[in-house]
Structures are given as C-alpha cells and as structure tokens.
Design a protein around this motif. Structure first.
Motif, PDB file in Angstrom:
ATOM      1  N   PHE A  58       0.836  -1.202   0.000  1.00 11.81           N
ATOM      2  CA  PHE A  58       0.000   0.000   0.000  1.00 11.81           C
ATOM      3  C   PHE A  58       0.866   1.246   0.000  1.00 11.81           C
ATOM      4  O   PHE A  58       1.907   1.301   0.655  1.00 11.81           O
ATOM      5  CB  PHE A  58      -0.921   0.050   1.220  1.00 11.81           C
ATOM      6  N   HIS A  59       0.405   2.255  -0.746  1.00 13.64           N
ATOM      7  CA  HIS A  59       1.007   3.586  -0.654  1.00 13.64           C
ATOM      8  C   HIS A  59      -0.073   4.618  -0.892  1.00 13.64           C
ATOM      9  O   HIS A  59      -0.926   4.457  -1.767  1.00 13.64           O
ATOM     10  CB  HIS A  59       2.126   3.767  -1.681  1.00 13.64           C
ATOM     11  N   GLN A  60      -0.046   5.662  -0.086  1.00 11.88           N
ATOM     12  CA  GLN A  60      -0.995   6.762  -0.273  1.00 11.88           C
ATOM     13  C   GLN A  60      -0.727   7.444  -1.613  1.00 11.88           C
ATOM     14  O   GLN A  60       0.428   7.678  -1.999  1.00 11.88           O
ATOM     15  CB  GLN A  60      -0.844   7.772   0.860  1.00 11.88           C
ATOM     16  N   LEU A  61      -1.801   7.747  -2.331  1.00  8.43           N
ATOM     17  CA  LEU A  61      -1.659   8.459  -3.600  1.00  8.43           C
ATOM     18  C   LEU A  61      -2.927   9.249  -3.878  1.00  8.43           C
ATOM     19  O   LEU A  61      -4.006   8.680  -4.054  1.00  8.43           O
ATOM     20  CB  LEU A  61      -1.395   7.486  -4.756  1.00  8.43           C
ATOM     21  N   GLU A  62      -2.782  10.558  -3.910  1.00  7.54           N
ATOM     22  CA  GLU A  62      -3.854  11.466  -4.312  1.00  7.54           C
ATOM     23  C   GLU A  62      -3.434  12.041  -5.663  1.00  7.54           C
ATOM     24  O   GLU A  62      -2.490  12.829  -5.748  1.00  7.54           O
ATOM     25  CB  GLU A  62      -4.031  12.568  -3.277  1.00  7.54           C
ATOM     26  N   ILE A  63      -4.132  11.640  -6.729  1.00 13.61           N
ATOM     27  CA  ILE A  63      -3.648  11.984  -8.062  1.00 13.61           C
ATOM     28  C   ILE A  63      -3.796  13.471  -8.385  1.00 13.61           C
ATOM     29  O   ILE A  63      -3.206  13.940  -9.360  1.00 13.61           O
ATOM     30  CB  ILE A  63      -4.309  11.129  -9.160  1.00 13.61           C
ATOM     31  N   THR A  64      -4.577  14.206  -7.609  1.00 16.00           N
ATOM     32  CA  THR A  64      -4.687  15.653  -7.837  1.00 16.00           C
ATOM     33  C   THR A  64      -3.618  16.432  -7.085  1.00 16.00           C
ATOM     34  O   THR A  64      -3.558  17.651  -7.192  1.00 16.00           O
ATOM     35  CB  THR A  64      -6.072  16.174  -7.417  1.00 16.00           C
ATOM     36  N   ASP A  65      -2.783  15.739  -6.313  1.00 23.11           N
ATOM     37  CA  ASP A  65      -1.760  16.371  -5.474  1.00 23.11           C
ATOM     38  C   ASP A  65      -0.380  16.000  -6.015  1.00 23.11           C
ATOM     39  O   ASP A  65       0.073  14.865  -5.860  1.00 23.11           O
ATOM     40  CB  ASP A  65      -1.921  15.891  -4.029  1.00 23.11           C
ATOM     41  N   GLU A  66       0.282  16.956  -6.632  1.00 20.54           N
ATOM     42  CA  GLU A  66       1.578  16.682  -7.253  1.00 20.54           C
ATOM     43  C   GLU A  66       2.598  16.165  -6.243  1.00 20.54           C
ATOM     44  O   GLU A  66       3.397  15.276  -6.557  1.00 20.54           O
ATOM     45  CB  GLU A  66       2.114  17.939  -7.938  1.00 20.54           C
ATOM     46  N   SER A  67       2.577  16.699  -5.021  1.00 20.24           N
ATOM     47  CA  SER A  67       3.543  16.251  -4.011  1.00 20.24           C
ATOM     48  C   SER A  67       3.290  14.798  -3.624  1.00 20.24           C
ATOM     49  O   SER A  67       4.248  14.044  -3.356  1.00 20.24           O
ATOM     50  CB  SER A  67       3.476  17.147  -2.772  1.00 20.24           C
ATOM     51  N   SER A  68       2.030  14.356  -3.610  1.00 19.72           N
ATOM     52  CA  SER A  68       1.707  12.965  -3.316  1.00 19.72           C
ATOM     53  C   SER A  68       2.242  12.044  -4.402  1.00 19.72           C
ATOM     54  O   SER A  68       2.819  10.987  -4.116  1.00 19.72           O
ATOM     55  CB  SER A  68       0.191  12.798  -3.181  1.00 19.72           C
ATOM     56  N   ILE A  69       2.066  12.441  -5.650  1.00 14.09           N
ATOM     57  CA  ILE A  69       2.575  11.631  -6.765  1.00 14.09           C
ATOM     58  C   ILE A  69       4.096  11.562  -6.712  1.00 14.09           C
ATOM     59  O   ILE A  69       4.693  10.497  -6.905  1.00 14.09           O
ATOM     60  CB  ILE A  69       2.125  12.218  -8.122  1.00 14.09           C
ATOM     61  N   THR A  70       4.729  12.694  -6.428  1.00 14.30           N
ATOM     62  CA  THR A  70       6.187  12.748  -6.382  1.00 14.30           C
ATOM     63  C   THR A  70       6.743  11.869  -5.264  1.00 14.30           C
ATOM     64  O   THR A  70       7.747  11.162  -5.457  1.00 14.30           O
ATOM     65  CB  THR A  70       6.660  14.202  -6.199  1.00 14.30           C
ATOM     66  N   LYS A  71       6.094  11.896  -4.103  1.00 10.34           N
ATOM     67  CA  LYS A  71       6.535  11.037  -2.991  1.00 10.34           C
ATOM     68  C   LYS A  71       6.425   9.570  -3.372  1.00 10.34           C
ATOM     69  O   LYS A  71       7.309   8.759  -3.050  1.00 10.34           O
ATOM     70  CB  LYS A  71       5.691  11.324  -1.749  1.00 10.34           C
ATOM     71  N   PHE A  72       5.355   9.221  -4.052  1.00  8.59           N
ATOM     72  CA  PHE A  72       5.175   7.831  -4.484  1.00  8.59           C
ATOM     73  C   PHE A  72       6.240   7.450  -5.504  1.00  8.59           C
ATOM     74  O   PHE A  72       6.818   6.360  -5.435  1.00  8.59           O
ATOM     75  CB  PHE A  72       3.774   7.661  -5.058  1.00  8.59           C
ATOM     76  N   ARG A  73       6.495   8.355  -6.454  1.00  5.71           N
ATOM     77  CA  ARG A  73       7.554   8.088  -7.436  1.00  5.71           C
ATOM     78  C   ARG A  73       8.887   7.824  -6.745  1.00  5.71           C
ATOM     79  O   ARG A  73       9.591   6.852  -7.071  1.00  5.71           O
ATOM     80  CB  ARG A  73       7.705   9.282  -8.379  1.00  5.71           C
ATOM     81  N   ASP A  74       9.244   8.664  -5.787  1.00  9.85           N
ATOM     82  CA  ASP A  74      10.526   8.507  -5.093  1.00  9.85           C
ATOM     83  C   ASP A  74      10.584   7.177  -4.341  1.00  9.85           C
ATOM     84  O   ASP A  74      11.624   6.512  -4.311  1.00  9.85           O
ATOM     85  CB  ASP A  74      10.748   9.677  -4.139  1.00  9.85           C
ATOM     86  N   HIS A  75       9.459   6.791  -3.748  1.00 11.04           N
ATOM     87  CA  HIS A  75       9.388   5.502  -3.054  1.00 11.04           C
ATOM     88  C   HIS A  75       9.618   4.352  -4.038  1.00 11.04           C
ATOM     89  O   HIS A  75      10.364   3.404  -3.745  1.00 11.04           O
ATOM     90  CB  HIS A  75       8.022   5.359  -2.383  1.00 11.04           C
ATOM     91  N   LEU A  76       8.985   4.435  -5.203  1.00  8.09           N
ATOM     92  CA  LEU A  76       9.116   3.379  -6.199  1.00  8.09           C
ATOM     93  C   LEU A  76      10.546   3.280  -6.725  1.00  8.09           C
ATOM     94  O   LEU A  76      11.083   2.182  -6.910  1.00  8.09           O
ATOM     95  CB  LEU A  76       8.143   3.627  -7.353  1.00  8.09           C
ATOM     96  N   VAL A  77      11.163   4.414  -6.959  1.00  9.30           N
ATOM     97  CA  VAL A  77      12.545   4.419  -7.456  1.00  9.30           C
ATOM     98  C   VAL A  77      13.490   3.836  -6.409  1.00  9.30           C
ATOM     99  O   VAL A  77      14.339   2.983  -6.715  1.00  9.30           O
ATOM    100  CB  VAL A  77      12.977   5.848  -7.842  1.00  9.30           C
ATOM    101  N   GLN A  78      13.339   4.283  -5.186  1.00  8.65           N
ATOM    102  CA  GLN A  78      14.234   3.846  -4.114  1.00  8.65           C
ATOM    103  C   GLN A  78      14.101   2.354  -3.828  1.00  8.65           C
ATOM    104  O   GLN A  78      15.093   1.664  -3.569  1.00  8.65           O
ATOM    105  CB  GLN A  78      13.960   4.643  -2.841  1.00  8.65           C
TER     106      GLN A  78
END
Length: 282
Positions: A58-78
């Motif tokens: 699970f990961h929080q993701l609010e698609i209307t919130d750019e910072s939420s998407i960016t945090k998820f991207r960083d998690h996926l990359v790491q």
C-alpha cells in the motif's frame, strides 16, 4: 532495492480498481501496489485482501496532489527502480441527480479524470521500465462518438494532436461550459464523456511519443472500457460485477501482446475509437 516487477493501480481501494489489484495479486509475479488518497480506506482494503491470502503493498496516492505523486515516485525508485505496469483507474463522475452547476462539474471532472491522470503520467512515465505497460481505465463514454460535433471529433482524432493542443481542447470545453455554450459548441451534455474522450485521445498521443523514444523502451499505452459495472461511481446501476470490470484491464496488463495506442472493449477486443458508434453491449 528489490528486483521484483512492480504493478501500480491508482484509486484502487474499492470498485474496479480493487478487483484489478486482487487479480494482479493472484496472477502477477511481482509487487502490486494498491493506492488510495485516504490512508485508512487503503489499509482497510489491503486488510480485506490479506484475509484472502493476498499481499498487496500500500502507498498513499492522491492523483490531484503533485507532491503525493512525487513522494510515491521517489518511493518506487528507491525500493524498486521503476514500474512495469501502471493502471490509471482513479476517476470521478457526478451522479445524474447532481445539483452542482454544469460549469462546476466540467471543471472538477476534467481536473481529476484528465489533468490529474496526465500529471500522474508526467511524473511516473520517466520511471517506466523497458517493456512496461500503461492502461488507462476509460469508459464507453470515452468513445469519440460521444462528442456530437464533427469538427471537434476531427480535432480529437487529428494524428498530429499533441498534449498542449489536447489541453487547449479541454480548456475550450471548460470555458464553453462556464459560458453555458457547451451544447451549441457541440460538446454535448456530459462532462464525464469529454474527460474520457480526452483520456482516449491522450492514449494515442502518448503511444506516438513512446514509439519515437530513443532509446526505445517498447512501452505500450492502451485505454479500456471495462463495462458498465455496479460500483459507487455508477450508483450501483451497472450490469456487471467489479470482477467482470477487471477482466479487460487485467488482460491488457498480463496477456495482451503487440497492442499499442488502442481503445479496448470490455471483452478484450480492439474497438474502432472513431466509429460512428461504440460496440454493444455496453
């Protein structure tokens, strides 16, 4: 960093998205991310799948919130180095009984269904791995015939259409809606249809862009009509179960080969997006 393959489903704590996650957990050899804007609801959905012996992440993701998407991207990359399957399922639809002015519905619906989906793509596309698959969950309302104006249809279907030009089309609709000119301008009376037609058009643009990539990652992008399904979005007036709604998206994610830039019907067949009317039944 894990070497496992990774699948991501947006808006997947309930409805079709939830069923897609369940199907991926059962059949996909890799990590499956259930995402939701509300952490509690997302974790409750994960717990339900755990009871079935399935183990989505699970990961929080609010698609209307750019910072939420960016945090998820960083998690996926790491943690994983990227994504192998991205299923853009998150969307909204106003009920037919909605009392909000049409102009407000036009803004909100397209902000989520089109612009937020586009933002997810802009942020996550750079981390798609080679041979990745992108699936946009669309609708029968995403068929080009849902736009009454032949002129507008030709603009959406222009083989040289770009994202900036598509944005201009969506903005034109929103402005016409605000001026109460959407009917006479040929947009019809459904902001949801416009948003999904825009996503269908975006699919084709994105595929053209991926095809021109150097080096080419062999990425496929398709949109899919899952069927008219009994979900909160349809007010449970649909005909099919969420499991039935997940079938075509799962087919694209796990089985389809050599399908790129297509509009796929609920039975997994390629539908002619610019035909006079969509296939039946819905």
């Amino acid at each position: 960093m894990s070497s496992s393959k990774v699948a991501v489903v947006t808006g997947s704590n309930k409805g079709i998205g939830y069923a897609i996650v369940q199907g991926l957990c059962e059949k996909f050899d890799g990590v499956v991310y259930l995402t939701a804007r509300d952490v509690n609801r997302g974790q409750e959905a994960v717990a339900k799948l755990n009871q079935l012996g399935l183990k989505p992440s699970f990961h929080q993701l609010e698609i209307t919130d750019e910072s939420s998407i960016t945090k998820f991207r960083d998690h996926l990359v790491q943690n994983h180095g990227g994504i192998d399957i991205l299923i853009n399922n998150a969307a909204i639809a106003f009920k037919r009984t909605a009392t909000e002015p049409f102009s407000e519905q036009a803004v909100i619906t397209n902000s989520v269904n089109y612009y937020a989906t586009l933002k997810v793509c802009d942020i996550l596309f750079p981390i798609l791995k080679k041979n990745a698959k992108v699936i946009h969950v669309s609708s029968s309302e995403g068929h080009l015939s849902k736009i009454p104006s032949a002129t507008l249809r030709s603009q959406f279907n222009d083989p040289s259409l770009t994202v900036p030009k598509l944005n201009q089309l969506v903005e034109k609709f929103i402005q016409d809606a605000k001026n109460d000119k959407h009917k006479e301008a040929g947009w019809g009376t459904s902001s949801y249809a416009v948003s999904k037609v825009a996503v269908s058009a975006l699919t084709k643009i994105q595929q053209r862009n991926f095809d021109q990539e150097t080096p080419n990652r062999n990425i496929s992008v398709n949109s899919v009509h899952p069927g008219y399904i009994k979900t909160d979005m349809t007010g449970h007036t649909g005909f099919g179960t969420i499991e039935e709604g997940a079938r075509a998206p799962l087919f694209l994610a796990l089985e389809a080969e050599n399908l790129k830039g297509q509009y796929i019907w609920k039975d997994g067949t390629v539908a002619q997006w610019d035909a006079e009317k969509p296939p039946a039944p819905f």
